[in-house]
Structures are given as structure tokens and as C-alpha cells.
Design a protein around this motif. Sequence first.
Motif, PDB file in Angstrom:
ATOM      1  N   MET A  61      31.084 -30.793  68.217  1.00  0.00           N
ATOM      2  CA  MET A  61      32.151 -29.287  67.527  1.00  0.00           C
ATOM      3  C   MET A  61      32.755 -29.680  66.542  1.00  0.00           C
ATOM      4  SD  MET A  61      32.534 -27.178  69.524  1.00  0.00           S
ATOM      5  CE  MET A  61      34.482 -28.061  71.408  1.00  0.00           C
ATOM      6  N   ASP A 120      27.408 -28.659  60.238  1.00  0.00           N
ATOM      7  CA  ASP A 120      26.034 -28.233  60.230  1.00  0.00           C
ATOM      8  C   ASP A 120      26.537 -26.585  59.955  1.00  0.00           C
ATOM      9  OD1 ASP A 120      23.261 -28.906  61.614  1.00  0.00           O
ATOM     10  OD2 ASP A 120      23.739 -26.826  62.405  1.00  0.00           O
ATOM     11  N   LEU A 121      26.831 -26.261  60.311  1.00  0.00           N
ATOM     12  CA  LEU A 121      27.050 -24.825  60.044  1.00  0.00           C
ATOM     13  C   LEU A 121      27.683 -25.093  58.899  1.00  0.00           C
ATOM     14  CD1 LEU A 121      28.015 -22.795  63.194  1.00  0.00           C
ATOM     15  CD2 LEU A 121      26.277 -22.398  62.165  1.00  0.00           C
ATOM     16  N   GLY A 122      28.094 -25.617  57.555  1.00  0.00           N
ATOM     17  CA  GLY A 122      28.074 -25.503  56.338  1.00  0.00           C
ATOM     18  C   GLY A 122      29.491 -25.754  55.928  1.00  0.00           C
ATOM     19  N   ALA A 123      30.037 -26.244  56.960  1.00  0.00           N
ATOM     20  CA  ALA A 123      31.839 -26.351  57.049  1.00  0.00           C
ATOM     21  C   ALA A 123      31.968 -27.758  56.414  1.00  0.00           C
ATOM     22  CB  ALA A 123      32.436 -25.821  57.797  1.00  0.00           C
ATOM     23  N   GLN A 180      37.568 -27.431  55.663  1.00  0.00           N
ATOM     24  CA  GLN A 180      37.227 -26.445  56.585  1.00  0.00           C
ATOM     25  C   GLN A 180      37.030 -26.667  58.382  1.00  0.00           C
ATOM     26  OE1 GLN A 180      33.370 -25.049  54.634  1.00  0.00           O
ATOM     27  NE2 GLN A 180      35.182 -23.209  53.962  1.00  0.00           N
ATOM     28  N   ASN A 222      42.487 -25.664  67.763  1.00  0.00           N
ATOM     29  CA  ASN A 222      42.346 -26.617  69.675  1.00  0.00           C
ATOM     30  C   ASN A 222      43.376 -27.480  69.637  1.00  0.00           C
ATOM     31  OD1 ASN A 222      39.500 -25.881  70.472  1.00  0.00           O
ATOM     32  ND2 ASN A 222      39.035 -25.885  68.630  1.00  0.00           N
ATOM     33  N   PHE A 264      32.320 -22.718  69.505  1.00  0.00           N
ATOM     34  CA  PHE A 264      34.317 -23.362  69.315  1.00  0.00           C
ATOM     35  C   PHE A 264      35.018 -22.475  70.341  1.00  0.00           C
ATOM     36  CE2 PHE A 264      32.365 -23.365  65.002  1.00  0.00           C
ATOM     37  CZ  PHE A 264      31.763 -24.591  65.574  1.00  0.00           C
ATOM     38  N   TYR A 280      30.595 -17.713  61.723  1.00  0.00           N
ATOM     39  CA  TYR A 280      31.235 -19.536  60.904  1.00  0.00           C
ATOM     40  C   TYR A 280      30.669 -19.751  60.009  1.00  0.00           C
ATOM     41  CZ  TYR A 280      33.736 -23.783  60.708  1.00  0.00           C
ATOM     42  OH  TYR A 280      34.974 -24.613  60.980  1.00  0.00           O
ATOM     43  N   GLY A 281      29.191 -19.726  59.838  1.00  0.00           N
ATOM     44  CA  GLY A 281      28.476 -20.535  59.409  1.00  0.00           C
ATOM     45  C   GLY A 281      28.266 -19.555  58.173  1.00  0.00           C
ATOM     46  N   MET A 330      31.865 -17.458  57.167  1.00  0.00           N
ATOM     47  CA  MET A 330      32.933 -17.440  56.781  1.00  0.00           C
ATOM     48  C   MET A 330      33.357 -18.762  55.964  1.00  0.00           C
ATOM     49  SD  MET A 330      36.413 -17.918  59.188  1.00  0.00           S
ATOM     50  CE  MET A 330      35.731 -19.669  59.347  1.00  0.00           C
ATOM     51  N   VAL A 331      32.691 -19.747  56.360  1.00  0.00           N
ATOM     52  CA  VAL A 331      33.269 -20.988  55.116  1.00  0.00           C
ATOM     53  C   VAL A 331      32.292 -20.790  54.000  1.00  0.00           C
ATOM     54  CG1 VAL A 331      33.201 -22.352  57.413  1.00  0.00           C
ATOM     55  CG2 VAL A 331      31.507 -22.722  56.825  1.00  0.00           C
ATOM     56  N   LYS A 332      31.032 -19.491  53.909  1.00  0.00           N
ATOM     57  CA  LYS A 332      30.732 -20.060  53.199  1.00  0.00           C
ATOM     58  C   LYS A 332      31.587 -18.729  51.939  1.00  0.00           C
ATOM     59  CE  LYS A 332      25.692 -19.817  53.292  1.00  0.00           C
ATOM     60  NZ  LYS A 332      24.759 -19.232  53.728  1.00  0.00           N
ATOM     61  N   ARG A 374      24.152 -18.459  66.537  1.00  0.00           N
ATOM     62  CA  ARG A 374      25.185 -19.404  65.207  1.00  0.00           C
ATOM     63  C   ARG A 374      23.995 -19.748  64.384  1.00  0.00           C
ATOM     64  NH1 ARG A 374      29.719 -23.169  66.888  1.00  0.00           N
ATOM     65  NH2 ARG A 374      27.748 -24.167  67.889  1.00  0.00           N
ATOM     66  N   ALA A 375      22.881 -20.724  64.762  1.00  0.00           N
ATOM     67  CA  ALA A 375      22.554 -21.519  64.050  1.00  0.00           C
ATOM     68  C   ALA A 375      21.649 -21.102  62.721  1.00  0.00           C
ATOM     69  CB  ALA A 375      21.688 -22.234  65.366  1.00  0.00           C
ATOM     70  N   VAL A 424      22.510 -18.006  61.232  1.00  0.00           N
ATOM     71  CA  VAL A 424      23.200 -17.102  60.816  1.00  0.00           C
ATOM     72  C   VAL A 424      22.546 -17.576  59.308  1.00  0.00           C
ATOM     73  CG1 VAL A 424      25.223 -18.110  60.749  1.00  0.00           C
ATOM     74  CG2 VAL A 424      24.854 -15.363  60.351  1.00  0.00           C
ATOM     75  N   ASN A 425      23.239 -18.940  59.180  1.00  0.00           N
ATOM     76  CA  ASN A 425      22.782 -19.694  57.571  1.00  0.00           C
ATOM     77  C   ASN A 425      21.119 -18.713  57.628  1.00  0.00           C
ATOM     78  OD1 ASN A 425      25.126 -19.574  56.989  1.00  0.00           O
ATOM     79  ND2 ASN A 425      25.731 -21.915  57.831  1.00  0.00           N
ATOM     80  N   ARG A 448      30.446 -27.254  46.028  1.00  0.00           N
ATOM     81  CA  ARG A 448      30.872 -25.788  45.586  1.00  0.00           C
ATOM     82  C   ARG A 448      32.750 -26.561  44.959  1.00  0.00           C
ATOM     83  NH1 ARG A 448      30.791 -23.126  50.999  1.00  0.00           N
ATOM     84  NH2 ARG A 448      30.994 -25.123  51.850  1.00  0.00           N
TER      85      ARG A 448
END
Lengths: 269, 330, 310
Positions: free
Chosen positions: A164, A170-173, A177, A186, B88, B99-100, B102-104, B147-148, B150-151, C8
Motif C-alpha cells: 500500500m 508509485d503514484l507520485g506521493a 503525502q 488507516n 487504498f 490519487y495520482g 491528487m498528490v500532484k 489507477r496506474a 491516471v498519471n 517539487r
Amino acid sequence: MHSEARPPLALTLGAVLGLLFLHLPILLIFLYAFTTEDRSYQFPPPDLTTKWFGVAWNRADIWPPLYLSLRVAAISSGLALVLGTLCAAAMARARFFGRDTISLLVVLPIALPGIITGMSLRSAFAIADIPFSTWTIVLGHATFCVVIVYNNAVARFRRLGASMLEASADLGANSFQTFRHVILPNLGSALLAGGMLAFALSFDEVIVTTFTAGQQSTLPIWMLNELVRPRQRPVTNVVAIVVFSATFLPILAAYYLTRSGEETAGGGK
Amino acid sequence: MTAAVEFHNVSRHFGTVRAVDRVDLAIDEGSFFAMLGPSGSGKTTCLRLISGFEKPTTGSIRIFGEDMGDVPPNRRHVNTVFQDYALFPHMNVRDNVAYGLMVKGVERRTRHERAEELLSLVKLDGFGERKPAQLSGGQRQRVALARALVNEPRVLLLDEPLGALDLKLREAMQDELKALQRRLGITFVFVTHDQGEALSMADRVAVFNDGRIAQVGTPSDVYDRPATRFVADFVGSSNVLPPDLTRSFGGPRLWASLRPESIRFTGASDPKAKGRVTALRYLGSGTRVALETGGQEIAVLVPAGAPVPDIGEVSGLTWDPAALHLMEDA
Amino acid sequence: MDSAHPSRGVADRLTGVFWSRPKLLTALLIAPPLLWLGVVYVGSLAALLLQSFYSIDEFSGVVVPEFTLKTYAELLRPSNFDVIVRTVTMAAAVTLASVAVAFPIAFFAARYARGRWKALFYLGVMLPLWSSYLVKVYAWKLILAKEGIVTWAAEGIGAGNVLGAVLAIPVIGGNSLSTSYIGTFLVFVYVWLPYMILPMQAALERVPGSLLEASADLGAGGWRTFRSVILPLALPGIIAGSIFTFSLTLGDYIIPQIIGSSRFFIGQAVYSLQGTAGNIPLAAAFAVVPIVIMLIYLAVARKMGAFDAL
């Protein structure tokens, strides 16, 4: 002890009597808060009255210990929340040298009798010449509360799993974040449960506190003095009801918060 | 043209274990690339090296020519579909997909619109409000995919993406993934231990063994012309012939593979080999005949309708000389 | 075309640092709790040990900070040694009684309670475990008082003379239950019982039901199944529970102070020595006794394989 679903009568009887043994004595605390007899523990009470609640409310010597207990419990559980969560996070991250030593160190303050923790702190205060204050009490309470938060958090971290957190990265956080959007939501209920249990434990603690309080009086110490030198006994019962509720309600809430998980709060006391 | 992903002499050691051992690899942009191998062969570690969850002990990894030595996972233009999906649990499907973004820092309206588009791409219109726990395994997998994507990654990594699905769903998803990859034109790298999946979906396949790549090639390369004994053994159901048997079959004294469907029974007086039938297995599309020859079992695939010998019968065998494929002993 | 997003800001840069040095983040996380426990707790334990090797000047009452074994030798004086023997005996008795009372509850909860009942049993043990220690002790003060409910009930059913006979037993009897060892013992069992039930239940839950059936199938009666199958399997839980009941009894001083005779237990000795008597070195030496006893207890338990199944 055969495979039938119906338990043997003797066993059922033993189990039920055992549970009653655990619960019935508490009820007497409630009963004696209403007795008209204030010089002995006479049973049955000669008559019932509700005046002791008013008397307790107006007793000036009860309020300062109550405030002190609340303050100590709030600060201690706050500190324990931070320290316990950090420790659980580190332990969840990696197998590293000294892991077992650290988990032992976390459990030790609650595994060893309170008198050892108390006397140790007392010895240290004596050697370092530290005067008693709210903070000497907090020092002891936070130390044995860490394990409560830690146990709750570490179970949840285990359930959260590494993938998780990797998915979030992986998604950029970035790490912060991930903490805010994945870990905290969680972990939230587990931390709340841990914090409440820590609060209950601290609010009620008496053994360690007698060594770290000096002349100060927390509510349990006030109660202890009343037990040794009673005056207006039913007032002590009124206070006991307050203390009982202040520990009972957080425990019940913590149970319902963590019930869904396999690790239910409280197993670690 | 630069490759989408390049491995230059990459090793990853865990203590004394060499999970990945001196791997060189180039994955072309826009290809559907499979990493195939048994568990513990290093394929998943290679995938994690691309996403950045592992760092090479030695060697370097480039993505579109840029060295990734200092680039953490969150800054790589690469996204992953996890084996356990790693959705999640506290977010609904839409927030998971968004999610991807949002964090951007993409604002809420835009990212929700984009999430709905992607849900529609994976045929989950109207599922946005649900929690992951309310979805079936196949639906969760689609959410993980959306989800993977989206970016808009330039490389999509898939770790055993179909492993948790039942057979029927898995076949349907194979076709869908393949179609999606063509449509998006991005590079897909997926890890699997299922040779059928690798051969049917990928443009190119790397076969892993013991942390090393045994062979890289098109599906037909690895299937018809396995480079090593291991590849022949692992990919498909070929007969693997030890050097002595190869020689008695008319080849050099080397390991070789001979596909069951390339062997025919013959009544000729001087067959290339003779074998005694030990077992028969009816497959529907044909019959698989097991024979014992030279102390070794070999299999022959007889197409439906052709005559099948009886158990215990000794039959002559023949094949096209080109079918005997020589391999390295590894 | 780019293959990496730009960094960033500070958060991203730190993420990069944590990624390239994963041990750094672990170290940063573990440092505060480790420092706290290391300084506050381990430091205090060290102070305790240190104090126990000091002595007190008998004339001035001032602590002499010089290494000596004199204080430990004082523990062996009959009056002090009696305290230790009394406490250990009580701890052993409490542990045995806890096992006996806990077993039916743990066994029932582990084997027969399902669904709602399971939750009820769990709460039924957990709530007394967590609810206020002092309130529980107080409740027993009410129960055991001379004019309290036990005396009332005993006289109500005409068993007043039985109670009198019990209280007349030398050593463990006394003026009333609340001033006798029997009372102290009862309250200890009551207060520590949940600590025995929970590990025992956990151990029994790990026993597969099929094993009990197999034993019954082989013709073993209830008692035999219990003795040769259930008990050995529950043993790790019993030992784990006994570590709690034993150590908690060793270190408690509130219960014997409120309910019991005036003779000291280790905890009371520690408390009064550090307080009114001001003899911190002897108090510290007394506090080391439960630690040593528990270390021996743990070593024996480990040798018996009690931790293998934990």
C-alpha cells in the motif's frame, strides 16, 4: 471433553461463576455510594440516599487531584501516542539489528511490577536531585503507556502491508503525502484506541505514581488515602464511580474501534 | 531510437542471495514485454528495480535514456499494477483512481472527471462511489489498472496481474490488456510464471532462471528455438534430449529439444528411432503418446483422426531433421 | 521527453534522501522512543541498581554513595528475609489458584463460545482487566469488612460459625477477612485473574478440536483427555499467565496494605523504606529481589520449553 457442541454442565457452571466473580464486586461500589451509613461498611445499608453526590461535588479536596490526574493522563497519553507510533513505524519498516531488544524494552515497563518502575524512577530522582512535579509523574506514566499505543499501532501497520505504501509512492506521493493520505487514515482508529487505553491506564495508575508524585495528590492517590484513613466513606464511593467510568468508557470505545481487526485493543496490558 | 527501459549489468543482492545477477536487457518503447520464470528467478525483483522499490547493488538502469540512480519511485514516469492490487481501503474507487492526480495537486473537479474517464476505459462506469471491499477480484484489478494509468505513465509495470483471477476471467483479461496496450501505445512490462500467458500476450519474452536471463526473444523464438535446457523445460512441453540420445537420434552430442508435434509414427524399415508405448493421454484435439526409448521418456502428439498405437507396442519414429533443435547445457 | 517528474521542493527532496538511505529514516523514527526508553527507563533501572549498592549511614541517615554489599546483606536479616518468603509464598498460592479459577472460563471461551457469546466472554474478561485497579481493591474492602456482605451472608445462611472457624485458623486467619491473609489472597486472585485467563484462552484456541476428538476416539475418558492432551497443550498459556500473576503479586503493595494483616510484603517494605524511613538503598535492594526472582522464573520456564509455543 467430547466433540459435541454442548459443553459439560460443570464446565458451564465454572465459567459462569468465574465471570460473575469478576463482575459482581464492582456493583457494590455503586450500592455503597447511596448508603446512609458513613462510618462503616455495614451491609445491608440501613437506608439509601443521593446526598453524597452533592457532598462530593462540594468537597474542595477532590477537585485539585482530579485536575492533576486529567492533566497527567492527557500529557502522558499524548507523549505515548507520538513515541509508540514512531516505534511501531520503525519496526514495521525493516528488520534491523536490535529489533528484539527494542520490543523487549517497550514491553518491560509494563511487564515488570510497577513497584520496580516506581522505585527505579525514585532512585534516579534521588541521584539526579530532581524535585517532584507534574513532570516527574508524567515521566513514569508515559513510559508504561508507550507499549499500549505501540501494540495497537504495530498490529495495524502489519495489516496495512508494504504494498500500500509502495502504491502511494508509485503514484507520485512523497513520504509526507503517503503519511498523510494513506498511513494516517488507516492507522487513525488504532491510534485513537491506543490513546484512549493509555489515558485510562494513566488516569487510574497508583503504584508508580506514589513513587513519583512526592507530596502531590492524583485522584487515585486521594482515593488511596481515603481507603487507609476513611472519612465520609460514601464520598469515596462517588469518586470511585467517577474513576471507574473514566477507565471503563475509553476501554469500551477502544474495543468497538478495533473490533473489526484481528488484533483487538487491550490484549497487551 | 532509445529503449524504454535498459538494464546495464544490473545485480541485486540480498545478503548472500543474488536475486538478480548481472542482467543486461533492453525493452523497446511501445512493446508488450513479458518477464517469465519460476518463483525466485528474479523477475519480480527486476520489475521492482524498474519502479524503484529496489535499488541495484551494481549496474545501472535507464528509462528512456535517463539514468535512474538518483530518482525515487514517486518521481519516475512509471506506474505499477500490484499483484495484490494494493487499493487504498479507506478511499472509494474514484479517489483511488484519482490519487495520482491528487498528490500532484490537480484540483478536485478535474481529477474526478479524469478518474471517471479512466473508469470508463476499464469498463467500470458508475462504480466510483464504491469502496474496494465491495468489488469482485476482477473489478479490483480493473481499478488498479485505471489507477496506474491516471498519471499517463510511459511504462506500465504489471506484477502477476492475472494471478488472482479464475481461468475464464483470466482469458478475457488477457485479450483486454492486449487491446488496451495497442490502443494506448505505451510500454507494458509484465511479470508472470505462466508460460501460456507470456506467449499469448507478449511481443517479447525474457525467460529468467536463477537471477539471470536465460533467453530473450519473441514468443516463437523461446517456444520453437529454446536457447537452453531450462528454457525448453520451462516453456511448453518439448522433449528435452540428453546429448547421448541426441546422438542416437542422428544429431551431434549436445542437448536438444524435439517438439512432440514434430514427431510422426512410421512403418518404414529404418526409422530414426524406435520406442515402446508406455501411456496414452487423450487431449481432445489429439492424443499424447508416451514412449520409452534409450532409457528416456519422450512424448509424441498424434493429431485427432490419425491412428494411435496400443500400449506395449514398439513403433518406429521419424521427424524433419530441422525439428531437432540444439541447445546449451544450462 | 522526460522520464522523471521534477523535484517539487523540500518534501520531495527529503523523500529522495530517505529513498537512497532507507536506514536514515528508520533511525530517525526509532530515535525518539529509543532515547526516551533508554534514558528514562533504562537509566532509572541503572539508578536502582546503583542505589542498591550504596548504603545508609546509620547515625546521620545520609546515603553514602560508595560501593558496598552491606545493603544486600541486610536483606538476609530474619525480619527482612521473612518478608521475601511471605511474598513468594503468596505469589505461588495466588498463581495456583488463578490457574484453577481461570481454566473453566478460558476453556469455555476457547472451545464452546461462538459469535455473540465469544464477544461477551472477551469483554467479560477484558473489562475487569482494564477497569480501575484501585476501585476493584476498594470493592473487596467493602465485601470483606467485618460488618460487610460476607459476614451478613454467612450469618444469613447460618454459617457464621464456619466463618468464625476459618478466621480462627492460625497464621492465615485474623480478626476479620479484610485483615487476614485469606482476604489478601482472595483479592490478589480476583485482581490478577484476567491476566491468567487471556493467555490460557489463546493457548487453548490453538489446540485443534480434532485432537480432542482423536483422544476421545481412542477411548480416553474426560479426565484422561484433560490430563494427557489438554493440559500439556494449555501449558504454554498457563506459564505465560503465571509470569503475570507471579510477578504482579511480587511487586504489589496496595492490596496487602488495604486488605491484610499488618505484616509486610516486599512492595510495602520498598514503599515504606523509601518514604518514611528514607532508606533508599535498602528500598532499592528490596526492589531488585522481584527482578531476580522473575529472571530465575523465566529461565526455568524457558528451560521447560514454555516459550516454544508462544
